[in-house]
Structures are given as C-alpha cells and as structure tokens.
Design an enzyme around this catalytic site. Sequence first.
Site, PDB file in Angstrom:
ATOM      1  N   ILE A 155     102.517  50.397  68.806  1.00 54.02           N
ATOM      2  CA  ILE A 155     101.762  49.134  68.804  1.00 54.02           C
ATOM      3  C   ILE A 155     102.225  48.235  67.654  1.00 54.02           C
ATOM      4  O   ILE A 155     102.456  47.032  67.843  1.00 54.02           O
ATOM      5  CB  ILE A 155     100.238  49.418  68.718  1.00 54.02           C
ATOM      6  CG1 ILE A 155      99.775  50.193  69.950  1.00 54.02           C
ATOM      7  CG2 ILE A 155      99.445  48.112  68.580  1.00 54.02           C
ATOM      8  CD1 ILE A 155      98.365  50.747  69.881  1.00 54.02           C
ATOM      9  N   CYS A 202      97.905  52.097  62.175  1.00 52.03           N
ATOM     10  CA  CYS A 202      98.147  53.523  61.938  1.00 52.03           C
ATOM     11  C   CYS A 202      96.943  54.318  62.441  1.00 52.03           C
ATOM     12  O   CYS A 202      95.864  53.754  62.638  1.00 52.03           O
ATOM     13  CB  CYS A 202      98.407  53.781  60.455  1.00 52.03           C
ATOM     14  SG  CYS A 202      97.053  53.273  59.404  1.00 52.03           S
ATOM     15  N   THR A 229      92.688  46.698  64.790  1.00 57.92           N
ATOM     16  CA  THR A 229      92.546  47.118  66.194  1.00 57.92           C
ATOM     17  C   THR A 229      92.823  48.618  66.306  1.00 57.92           C
ATOM     18  O   THR A 229      93.063  49.115  67.402  1.00 57.92           O
ATOM     19  CB  THR A 229      93.534  46.365  67.119  1.00 57.92           C
ATOM     20  OG1 THR A 229      94.860  46.558  66.611  1.00 57.92           O
ATOM     21  CG2 THR A 229      93.223  44.888  67.214  1.00 57.92           C
ATOM     22  N   SER A 230      92.802  49.334  65.158  1.00 56.81           N
ATOM     23  CA  SER A 230      93.166  50.759  65.219  1.00 56.81           C
ATOM     24  C   SER A 230      91.937  51.665  65.262  1.00 56.81           C
ATOM     25  O   SER A 230      91.533  52.097  66.319  1.00 56.81           O
ATOM     26  CB  SER A 230      94.063  51.129  64.049  1.00 56.81           C
ATOM     27  OG  SER A 230      95.394  50.898  64.419  1.00 56.81           O
ATOM     28  N   ARG A 231      91.376  51.937  64.111  1.00 51.43           N
ATOM     29  CA  ARG A 231      90.153  52.733  64.057  1.00 51.43           C
ATOM     30  C   ARG A 231      89.294  52.188  62.916  1.00 51.43           C
ATOM     31  O   ARG A 231      89.801  51.855  61.842  1.00 51.43           O
ATOM     32  CB  ARG A 231      90.448  54.222  63.805  1.00 51.43           C
ATOM     33  CG  ARG A 231      90.970  54.969  65.005  1.00 51.43           C
ATOM     34  CD  ARG A 231      89.927  55.077  66.141  1.00 51.43           C
ATOM     35  NE  ARG A 231      90.431  55.798  67.299  1.00 51.43           N
ATOM     36  CZ  ARG A 231      91.017  55.235  68.350  1.00 51.43           C
ATOM     37  NH1 ARG A 231      91.180  53.925  68.399  1.00 51.43           N
ATOM     38  NH2 ARG A 231      91.418  55.974  69.375  1.00 51.43           N
ATOM     39  N   GLU A 260      80.905  52.533  65.064  1.00 49.55           N
ATOM     40  CA  GLU A 260      80.792  51.873  66.372  1.00 49.55           C
ATOM     41  C   GLU A 260      80.161  52.745  67.460  1.00 49.55           C
ATOM     42  O   GLU A 260      79.616  52.223  68.439  1.00 49.55           O
ATOM     43  CB  GLU A 260      82.171  51.402  66.850  1.00 49.55           C
ATOM     44  CG  GLU A 260      83.111  52.536  67.227  1.00 49.55           C
ATOM     45  CD  GLU A 260      84.482  52.041  67.674  1.00 49.55           C
ATOM     46  OE1 GLU A 260      85.057  51.181  66.997  1.00 49.55           O
ATOM     47  OE2 GLU A 260      84.990  52.549  68.699  1.00 49.55           O
ATOM     48  N   HIS A 292      85.840  47.307  70.783  1.00 47.86           N
ATOM     49  CA  HIS A 292      86.912  48.274  71.081  1.00 47.86           C
ATOM     50  C   HIS A 292      87.509  48.002  72.475  1.00 47.86           C
ATOM     51  O   HIS A 292      87.565  48.887  73.315  1.00 47.86           O
ATOM     52  CB  HIS A 292      86.379  49.707  70.982  1.00 47.86           C
ATOM     53  CG  HIS A 292      87.456  50.710  70.650  1.00 47.86           C
ATOM     54  ND1 HIS A 292      87.274  51.761  69.778  1.00 47.86           N
ATOM     55  CD2 HIS A 292      88.741  50.827  71.079  1.00 47.86           C
ATOM     56  CE1 HIS A 292      88.379  52.474  69.701  1.00 47.86           C
ATOM     57  NE2 HIS A 292      89.284  51.922  70.475  1.00 47.86           N
TER      58      HIS A 292
HETATM   59  P1  NAI Z   1     101.897  55.569  66.995  1.00 49.22           P
HETATM   60  O1  NAI Z   1     101.684  57.019  66.799  1.00 49.22           O
HETATM   61  O2  NAI Z   1     103.005  55.113  67.894  1.00 49.22           O
HETATM   62  O3  NAI Z   1     102.105  54.846  65.574  1.00 49.22           O
HETATM   63  C1  NAI Z   1     101.325  55.121  64.456  1.00 49.22           C
HETATM   64  C2  NAI Z   1     102.153  54.853  63.223  1.00 49.22           C
HETATM   65  O4  NAI Z   1     101.328  55.061  62.075  1.00 49.22           O
HETATM   66  C3  NAI Z   1     103.358  55.792  63.088  1.00 49.22           C
HETATM   67  O5  NAI Z   1     104.532  55.055  62.817  1.00 49.22           O
HETATM   68  C4  NAI Z   1     102.983  56.700  61.918  1.00 49.22           C
HETATM   69  O6  NAI Z   1     104.104  57.126  61.147  1.00 49.22           O
HETATM   70  C5  NAI Z   1     102.099  55.760  61.097  1.00 49.22           C
HETATM   71  N1  NAI Z   1     101.259  56.480  60.150  1.00 49.22           N
HETATM   72  C6  NAI Z   1     100.728  57.713  60.253  1.00 49.22           C
HETATM   73  N2  NAI Z   1     100.042  58.024  59.130  1.00 49.22           N
HETATM   74  C7  NAI Z   1     100.165  56.961  58.307  1.00 49.22           C
HETATM   75  C8  NAI Z   1      99.713  56.681  56.991  1.00 49.22           C
HETATM   76  N3  NAI Z   1      98.990  57.590  56.297  1.00 49.22           N
HETATM   77  N4  NAI Z   1     100.014  55.481  56.436  1.00 49.22           N
HETATM   78  C9  NAI Z   1     100.763  54.585  57.121  1.00 49.22           C
HETATM   79  N5  NAI Z   1     101.237  54.787  58.363  1.00 49.22           N
HETATM   80  C10 NAI Z   1     100.936  55.971  58.946  1.00 49.22           C
HETATM   81  O7  NAI Z   1     100.497  55.004  67.497  1.00 49.22           O
HETATM   82  P2  NAI Z   1     100.216  53.665  68.311  1.00 49.22           P
HETATM   83  O8  NAI Z   1     100.305  53.950  69.767  1.00 49.22           O
HETATM   84  O9  NAI Z   1     101.022  52.558  67.742  1.00 49.22           O
HETATM   85  O10 NAI Z   1      98.671  53.439  67.986  1.00 49.22           O
HETATM   86  C11 NAI Z   1      98.217  53.144  66.691  1.00 49.22           C
HETATM   87  C12 NAI Z   1      96.720  53.288  66.646  1.00 49.22           C
HETATM   88  O11 NAI Z   1      96.110  52.284  67.460  1.00 49.22           O
HETATM   89  C13 NAI Z   1      96.178  54.595  67.250  1.00 49.22           C
HETATM   90  O12 NAI Z   1      96.194  55.638  66.295  1.00 49.22           O
HETATM   91  C14 NAI Z   1      94.789  54.234  67.658  1.00 49.22           C
HETATM   92  O13 NAI Z   1      93.909  54.572  66.600  1.00 49.22           O
HETATM   93  C15 NAI Z   1      94.823  52.722  67.824  1.00 49.22           C
HETATM   94  N6  NAI Z   1      94.545  52.306  69.208  1.00 49.22           N
HETATM   95  C16 NAI Z   1      93.533  51.404  69.423  1.00 49.22           C
HETATM   96  C17 NAI Z   1      93.238  50.967  70.689  1.00 49.22           C
HETATM   97  C18 NAI Z   1      92.155  49.951  70.940  1.00 49.22           C
HETATM   98  O14 NAI Z   1      91.757  49.755  72.102  1.00 49.22           O
HETATM   99  N7  NAI Z   1      91.649  49.277  69.918  1.00 49.22           N
HETATM  100  C19 NAI Z   1      93.982  51.480  71.858  1.00 49.22           C
HETATM  101  C20 NAI Z   1      95.069  52.365  71.519  1.00 49.22           C
HETATM  102  C21 NAI Z   1      95.325  52.771  70.230  1.00 49.22           C
END
Ligand code: NAI
Length: 344
Positions: A155, A202, A229-231, A260, A292
């Site tokens: 993302i 992240c 938009t993450s958590r 939430e 969300h």
């Molecule tokens: P991804 O796994 O492809 O990317 C996550 C990135 O965060 C990775 O590059 C990882 O190395 C990095 N990361 C891990 N620990 C870290 C730290 N301590 N400090 C900095 N970076 C760190 O995940 P993706 O698909 O990009 O999703 C990201 C987040 O988006 C998910 O974990 C989820 O919480 C959230 N999400 C939210 C949605 C929504 O509807 N609001 C829907 C889908 C995902």
Amino acid sequence: MKKICFFDTKPYDKTYFDMYKEAFDFEIDYFEPKLNADTAIMARGYEAVVAFVNDTIDAKTIDILYEGGVRLIAMRCAGYNNVDFKAAFGKVHVVRVPAYSPYAVAEHAMALLLTLNRKIHRAYNRTREHNFSLNGLTGFDLHGKTMGVIGTGKIGRIFIDICKGFGMEILAYDLYPQTESGLHYVSLQELCERSDVISLHCPLTKETWHMINKNTLQLMKKGVFLINTSRGALINSEDLFHAIKEEQVGGAVLDVYEEETEFFYEDLSGEIIKDDILSGLISMPNVIVTSHQAFLTKEALSNIAEITFENLKEYFKGTGLANEICYRCTKFGNCDKTDKNRCF
Ligand code: NAI
C-alpha cells in the site's frame, strides 16, 4: 458438505461472498455478531470460521472455537493484529488475504488528504445550505510539499506513486527498506522533522504500537497533516487529540482508531458516544474520521471473497496453505512450513 460460518457479516459482505460461493461446495451461515469469547460458541459444529478486523480472536476465543470443532480461522483481511497466534498454534490454522486491493487503501488515503486539505467536507455542507462563502476554506498546494511515508510495502508504495503524481517529494521509513526501490529512506526522526504530511502504512506490531505519540508529534513540523489508514493503535489518540488542540498538528484524517472495535461498522447515530477522545476528534473541523472503509471497493470485495474461498478450499483439500500465518511467520518473516506446507 463442509460447514463454514462467518462473523461480523454486513450486507455488502454477503453480496460478494454469495456471488462466489456457487463455485465452491460449502455450506455457509452468516452471523452478524463480532467473533469474541462471548460469541465463539456460535461456531460449535463448524469446521471453519471466517473473521474480520474487529473480531477479538484471543486465547479464550480460540479455545472455545477449538472445543467446538473449529480447525481453521480464515481472516477476510490482510491485517492480523487481533489474532493470538501463540494460542492458535497447533490447534487452529489461521489464513488471511494478504493483498486484495492495495489501490483501494492508497486511493482512500489520498481522497481523505485532498478532502481535508481543500476543505471539501465543509464546502459540500455549505453549498447545500446555499452558503457560497469561501472564508476558512483555504488549503495548500500538495505540489512541492514533502510526504513522509512510514511503511513501504504494497500500500505504501502505491501511495508513494500517487503522491509523486502530485509532484510531492517523498521521504520513506521502513524497518526493512527496499534498497533497490530508489526511495529516499531516512530515520523515523528525520521523517518526522522534515515532512509536511505523514502517512502510516505499516502493520500494528509490538514495535509500532503508539509509534506516533507525544514525543514523535513534538518532532514534527508545526501544522503537519497526519494520515492513518493502517491500524488505530499506531497512534496514541489522546496525544494526537492534544497535539491538534495545541495546533502542533494541523489536520488528521483517520480511517482507523485504536478503540474502534466498539463503534466502527455500526449505526450509532441515535446514541451517545462514550469515548471522549473519539467524540472530540470527530468534532474538530480539521479532523476527518471514516469507519475503516479504505478497503471498500468492488474490486477489493471481489478479491477478498475469491481468495477467502480459495484459502478454505486448500484447507479442506489437505494441501499446503499458501496464505497461512502463524507466530513464527510473524516473528521471523516466514516459517519452515515443514508439515505438508502448513505451519503445523
Ligand atoms: P505490507 O506487508 O505489504 O507492508 C507493510 C510494510 O511495513 C512493510 O514494508 C514492512 O517492512 C513495514 N514495517 C513493518 N514493521 C515496521 C516498523 N516497525 N516500522 C516501519 N515499517 C515497518 O502491508 P500492506 O498491504 O501495505 O498493508 C499495510 C497495512 O495497511 C496493514 O498492516 C493493515 O494494517 C493496513 N490495512 C488497512 C486497510 C483499511 O481498510 N484501512 C485495508 C488493508 C490493510
């Protein structure tokens, strides 16, 4: 026929899962309540449950599911911070949908930023009242501003491409930088100090819990905009609330909120919200909260349904589970998956 039940099911979930279910030989029941220790008993007699982001899948819930015969939890989402993987290991397999539309989330993040910056939410309400005044609606050009992106996974990278389209400078921070990406990685401190807008992409882990707190907020430029938009729990909401009141933060757009679970996805329009921080944030003119919903596109819902059913099919066929995740996967990035390509 294999029996599966869904928790926390909304009409739009049913629409998409019903569209795909014919291709699979499953008997499905949709339950509206969220999955937690009080509701897990409803899954007695089912071999698999399908769960979502705000279900509480702790050790107690897992034990009740296991005793009732459940052997698979299929998360219909990418994030998994609500699952106690240690408690599940050896008892219940956990699969997820690692990616369904990173575009949906990245585009929502930009939609929120544009709305807040250009005060579209306020202008929309004004013109409906025939109030055509522009006072208080001034925004800023994104072009030439610095976007700090925390987390450069699926993302984050798409969001960066969108920001580049606006002519923004990008600073990135990731625990595991993608060195070949050509991105300009800096420390978290430098990113905080130099960014005009900061967007979180992240996962929520022990290390990232409350990574945005009063200390990191103080490092930021006065008037910084924040996008989450993450958590929710990536941000200490109380610290954010005070930073906005003190005008250290100029605006925040939040698709997620740390508490939430009690509120999001429900119509509480007739009720008093007892969370003062959430109410306070929503009442601020420079804060936009969405429930969300960043994932909520047709494409994402279709992919979620299809991949969830494929995950279930793999489980019942007894083959490897491509999208299984366990505490070893989360800790070491992967696990051996020595047992029939499954985590245990
Ligand atoms: P991804 O796994 O492809 O990317 C996550 C990135 O965060 C990775 O590059 C990882 O190395 C990095 N990361 C891990 N620990 C870290 C730290 N301590 N400090 C900095 N970076 C760190 O995940 P993706 O698909 O990009 O999703 C990201 C987040 O988006 C998910 O974990 C989820 O919480 C959230 N999400 C939210 C949605 C929504 O509807 N609001 C829907 C889908 C995902």
